[in-house]
Write an enzyme that holds these catalytic residues in place. Sequence first.
Site, PDB file in Angstrom:
ATOM      1  CE  LYS A  10       0.954   1.972   4.056  1.00 46.86           C
ATOM      2  NZ  LYS A  10       1.966   1.332   4.689  1.00 46.86           N
ATOM      3  N   GLY A 142       7.825   1.155   4.544  1.00 41.82           N
ATOM      4  CA  GLY A 142       6.599   1.956   4.510  1.00 41.82           C
ATOM      5  C   GLY A 142       5.601   1.537   3.447  1.00 41.82           C
ATOM      6  N   GLY A 144       3.970  -1.352   3.486  1.00 45.68           N
ATOM      7  CA  GLY A 144       3.018  -2.329   4.026  1.00 45.68           C
ATOM      8  C   GLY A 144       3.396  -3.787   3.771  1.00 45.68           C
ATOM      9  CB  SER A 146       4.407  -6.321   8.292  1.00 43.82           C
ATOM     10  OG  SER A 146       3.918  -5.032   8.422  1.00 43.82           O
ATOM     11  CG  ASP A 171      -0.254  -0.544   6.695  1.00 44.44           C
ATOM     12  OD1 ASP A 171      -0.827   0.552   6.593  1.00 44.44           O
ATOM     13  OD2 ASP A 171       0.941  -0.660   6.987  1.00 44.44           O
TER      14      ASP A 171
HETATM   15  N1  LIG Z   1       7.973 -11.421   2.670  1.00 42.33           N
HETATM   16  C1  LIG Z   1       8.170 -11.478   3.986  1.00 42.33           C
HETATM   17  N2  LIG Z   1       8.682 -12.585   4.558  1.00 42.33           N
HETATM   18  C2  LIG Z   1       8.880 -12.654   5.882  1.00 42.33           C
HETATM   19  N3  LIG Z   1       8.621 -11.668   6.750  1.00 42.33           N
HETATM   20  C3  LIG Z   1       8.114 -10.538   6.237  1.00 42.33           C
HETATM   21  C4  LIG Z   1       7.845 -10.377   4.838  1.00 42.33           C
HETATM   22  N4  LIG Z   1       7.342  -9.150   4.640  1.00 42.33           N
HETATM   23  C5  LIG Z   1       7.300  -8.554   5.855  1.00 42.33           C
HETATM   24  N5  LIG Z   1       7.758  -9.371   6.809  1.00 42.33           N
HETATM   25  C6  LIG Z   1       7.872  -9.086   8.260  1.00 42.33           C
HETATM   26  O1  LIG Z   1       7.437  -7.743   8.466  1.00 42.33           O
HETATM   27  C7  LIG Z   1       8.529  -6.921   8.952  1.00 42.33           C
HETATM   28  C8  LIG Z   1       8.456  -5.527   8.325  1.00 42.33           C
HETATM   29  O2  LIG Z   1       7.305  -4.875   8.855  1.00 42.33           O
HETATM   30  P1  LIG Z   1       7.241  -3.303   9.178  1.00 42.33           P
HETATM   31  O3  LIG Z   1       5.882  -3.021   9.707  1.00 42.33           O
HETATM   32  O4  LIG Z   1       8.445  -2.911   9.974  1.00 42.33           O
HETATM   33  O5  LIG Z   1       7.454  -2.639   7.745  1.00 42.33           O
HETATM   34  P2  LIG Z   1       6.493  -2.542   6.479  1.00 42.33           P
HETATM   35  O6  LIG Z   1       5.229  -3.314   6.721  1.00 42.33           O
HETATM   36  O7  LIG Z   1       7.268  -2.906   5.276  1.00 42.33           O
HETATM   37  O8  LIG Z   1       6.238  -0.982   6.452  1.00 42.33           O
HETATM   38  P3  LIG Z   1       5.001  -0.112   7.072  1.00 42.33           P
HETATM   39  O9  LIG Z   1       4.308  -0.943   8.118  1.00 42.33           O
HETATM   40  O10 LIG Z   1       5.669   1.080   7.656  1.00 42.33           O
HETATM   41  O11 LIG Z   1       4.153   0.190   5.884  1.00 42.33           O
HETATM   42  C9  LIG Z   1       9.789  -7.695   8.526  1.00 42.33           C
HETATM   43  O12 LIG Z   1      10.878  -7.377   9.366  1.00 42.33           O
HETATM   44  C10 LIG Z   1       9.339  -9.142   8.700  1.00 42.33           C
HETATM   45  O13 LIG Z   1       9.366  -9.549  10.053  1.00 42.33           O
HETATM   46  C1  LIG Z   2       2.390   6.310  10.511  1.00 36.66           C
HETATM   47  C2  LIG Z   2       1.259   5.364  10.134  1.00 36.66           C
HETATM   48  O1  LIG Z   2       0.118   6.170   9.794  1.00 36.66           O
HETATM   49  C3  LIG Z   2       1.758   4.608   8.907  1.00 36.66           C
HETATM   50  C4  LIG Z   2       1.071   3.322   8.552  1.00 36.66           C
HETATM   51  O2  LIG Z   2       1.751   2.651   7.489  1.00 36.66           O
HETATM   52  C5  LIG Z   2       0.976   4.495  11.344  1.00 36.66           C
HETATM   53  C6  LIG Z   2      -0.399   3.785  11.334  1.00 36.66           C
HETATM   54  O3  LIG Z   2      -1.334   4.146  10.612  1.00 36.66           O
HETATM   55  O4  LIG Z   2      -0.509   2.801  12.128  1.00 36.66           O
END
Ligand SMILES: Nc1ncnc2c1ncn2[C@@H]1O[C@H](COP(=O)(O)OP(=O)(O)OP(=O)(O)O)[C@@H](O)[C@H]1O
Ligand SMILES: C[C@@](O)(CCO)CC(=O)[O-]
Length: 324
Positions: A10, A142, A144, A146, A171
């Site tokens: 996202k 950032g 999404g 996870s 997300d």
């Molecule tokens: N393809 C994947 N395989 C295994 N683990 C994953 C995978 N994608 C995400 N993860 C897990 O999610 C964590 C990243 O999540 P985090 O919320 O920190 O970042 P994001 O989801 O990329 O960004 P945001 O939440 O800010 O949009 C990784 O460290 C891992 O533990």
């Molecule tokens: C900063 C923030 O808005 C980013 C989400 O990816 C936190 C949230 O909505 O949980």
Amino acid sequence: MEVKTRAPGKIILAGEHAVVHGSTAVAACIDLYTYVSLRPSLSENDDTLKLHLKDMELEFSWSIGRIKETLSHLGSPFPSTPTSCTTESVRCIAALVEEQNIPEAKLGLATGVSAFLWLYTSIQGFKPATVVVTSDLPLGAGLGSSASFCVALSAVLLGEKLIHGKPSGLDNTVSTYGNIIKFKSGSLTRIKSNMPLKMLITNTKVGRNTKALVAGVTERTFRHPETEKEEKLEELMEMNQGLLQCMGVSHASIETVLRTTLKYKLASKLTGAGGGGCVLTLLPTLLSGTIVDKVTTELESCGFQCLIAGIGGNGVEICFHGSS
Ligand SMILES: Nc1ncnc2c1ncn2[C@@H]1O[C@H](COP(=O)(O)OP(=O)(O)OP(=O)(O)O)[C@@H](O)[C@H]1O
Ligand SMILES: C[C@@](O)(CCO)CC(=O)[O-]
């Protein structure tokens, strides 16, 4: 039978941080996905649960006996209503993850592997299978990753029961429903858009801590509670970036991306928690491919990673392959 799913990442068009404090955020899915496939074990001799994170060349495996021994005292693996993961469950799952000796440099994956074990045992119980994960998304930047990992995983595990799933955060909601949504205090409104949108996403590769950035903004909201809205997308993006900068979540690397794209008259804003991570640049429909190539080359020469994504496609998707 093999089941395959994919769930999108996202971007947040407006309202990151503000959404944490009950304001509206507008978010959209992008056509970059996490893919999960599940193949139940057919051989009587194979009594293991395997998780293969293909992009990272990591394979984890647990004997079903070991999983049962560690988790079965926690009660039914199939609760009739979704339950939250208790501290005791977190502790037991952490023990199963620790046994896998994840390399030091990839320790961040431990939370993803824990989420896998929790979702797998809650939905499938103690059955042997092989689960393979690949992703187009940078982790922790950032976009999404996870949420798309958890949504694709839940979909593969739930199969046709997915339709009854109830997502909670922003997300997960975008990854599940796709398109563009307006999200406020847990409730979503779908936005119908017939305007095809394309974004250049620049990953500054600067790691950031979402929790700390969110806490910093919370502190500022007490001092500056009001924000405003405007009409045009480019203008909105510029205004939104200005607001986010005032909220203290920009970063030198983000400012470099903004200056670079501005040279080509392109509007940009950070997306997600900020402090590094990814920056969005609107690519107008009539923009020539040459300009896109030039700006991408210039951004990459600064050490950034560029991705181009269509905005607002489908949410999570599932397909079944015949038995083998
Ligand atoms: N393809 C994947 N395989 C295994 N683990 C994953 C995978 N994608 C995400 N993860 C897990 O999610 C964590 C990243 O999540 P985090 O919320 O920190 O970042 P994001 O989801 O990329 O960004 P945001 O939440 O800010 O949009 C990784 O460290 C891992 O533990
Ligand atoms: C900063 C923030 O808005 C980013 C989400 O990816 C936190 C949230 O909505 O949980």
